[in-house]
Design an enzyme around this catalytic site. Structure first.
Site: not given
Ligand code: APR
Ligand code: PHB
Length: 388
Positions: A292, A200, A383, A72, A296
């Site tokens: 979550p 998200y 991220y 991704h 990580k």
């Protein structure tokens, strides 16, 4: 019995550490409370950083991940029905891989079996002894018999509810904790994902996440209360709650189907310091928990294992204890940054209070993220995983 390193716990942290040690000729035995089938049955997160990918390759178990994992380049964030994209590739030159923790665990188990390294599943009453002495011991029961292993080091990779952290003298340990008043209700479903990238979702009705395991398997989450009863969540209710939180295109593309797994996970931030007690080293969830939201947890377990495996290899190969001496400090420096990022994502995307001031701050934070390249770069850097 005698070995060099006893590893407690056969989750990703313990299995990965065992694999790296074996490849450097360091003997180790893994003691796991549950059966292998039980360990593999747990559905956990699925986004891995490049450094974690590198470590799995180094452990010799990366082949299936490269074949089946989805690369991704970016992630999507949907705020009250409007979707935005953050490109990791453009901002950092890096990407992440979507590959389930269950699959990683399986690859690690197969890798360990191929090396013929010992794992004791269903080990009962695991207890640590003499962790501050030169020769610590671990006792346990298996098959109705009592066993004892004398070793050089113990790796506590036994998760948040394990025995390692609770075995240290209480006055040597400091814990830091934040419990969020909510959980994630997750379902796994054999339907195509709603988008090629994760979404998200920040919505006034509450957080949601559209994730995936493969082009045919989706993973969705909804923010829920901690008191929620999973029996009160038939699939239809889940879809009904998810749909209005999505943007129009996602709503249109959403393919629903029967769930193949459904569970609730609480959200928690937790750090135990230090991560070393004499000859006991904690790694992964045994030492820290992140909510979550930043994906990580597994990556932090891998980064602990990277520091610890290198330190142990240095001890045996070069007779230097520098890496062991610095383990706790190095691991915690990375842990706290991941704690910060996971806390930030959690507080920015969930409905945590009814106070309009808090909600306005969230929206300002997100608006800034989408308008400022500097802010987006901070997000992307965290991220994809901070450097070691
Ligand atoms: N004796 C032996 N084994 C134990 C004991 C015990 N007393 N207590 C716990 N264990 C085992 C558990 O059964 C589990 O298989 O230790 C293992 C710990 O594995 P995880 O909980 O998966 O933790 P870790 O390996 O640190 O992985 C971290 O996994 O759950 C995710 O969010 C987490 O993604 C992160 C990653
Ligand atoms: C998941 O796919 O399970 C997942 C993905 C991203 C997260 C958390 C969980 O932040």
């Amino acid at each position: 019995m005698r070995t060099q390193v006893v590893i407690i716990g056969a989750g990703p942290a313990g299995l990965l550490l065992g694999q790296l040690l074996c490849r450097h000729g360091i003997d180790n035995i893994i003691l796991e409370r549950h059966t292998g089938a039980y360990v593999l049955g747990r559905v956990r997160a699925g986004v891995i950083e490049q450094v974690t990918i590198g470590l799995l390759d180094e452990a010799g178990v990366g082949a299936r991940m490269h074949e089946d994992g989805l690369v991704h380049d970016g992630v999507q964030i949907c705020v009250d029905g409007v979707r935005h994209r953050i490109s990791f590739k453009e901002l950092t030159g890096k990407t992440v891989m979507v590959y389930g923790q269950t699959e990683i665990t399986k690859d690690l188990m197969d890798g360990r079996a191929a090396l013929g390294a010992p794992t004791v599943y269903a080990a009962q009453d695991v207890a640590l002894h003499d962790i501050f002495a030169d020769r610590p011991r671990v006792t346990y029961r298996a098959g109705g018999e009592a066993h004892e292993i004398v070793c050089d080091f113990i790796a506590g990779c036994d998760g948040f509810h394990g025995v390692s952290r609770t075995s240290v003298p209480p006055d040597t340990l400091t814990t830091h904790e934040r419990v969020y008043p909510l959980g994630w209700l997750g379902i796994l479903c054999d339907t195509p994902p709603v988008s090629e990238e994760l979404i998200y979702v920040r919505h006034r009705l509450g957080f949601a996440l559209c994730s995936m395991r493969s082009p045919r398997r989706s993973r969705y989450y909804l923010q829920c209360s901690l008191a929620e009863d999973i029996e009160a969540w038939p699939d239809e209710r889940f879809w009904q709650e998810l749909r209005p939180r999505l943007d129009e295109e996602a709503r249109h593309r959403l393919v629903t189907g029967p769930s193949i797994e459904k569970s609730i996970a609480p959200l928690r931030s937790f750090v135990a310091e230090p991560m070393r007690f004499g000859r006991l080293f904690l790694a992964g969830d045994a030492a820290h928990i992140v909510p979550p939201t930043g994906a990580k947890g597994l990556n932090l377990a891998a980064s602990d294992v990277r520091y610890l495996s290198r330190a142990l290899i240095e001890h045996y190969a070069e007779k230097s204890d520098a890496g062991l001496a610095h383990y706790s400090e190095r691991a915690l420096a990375r842990v706290w940054k991941a704690e910060r990022f996971s806390w930030w994502m959690t507080t920015t995307l969930h409905r945590l209070s009814d106070n309009p001031f808090d909600q306005k701050l969230q929206l300002a934070e997100l608006d800034y993220l989408f308008r400022s390249k500097a802010a987006a770069t901070v997000f992307a850097e965290n991220y994809v995983g901070l450097p070691y």
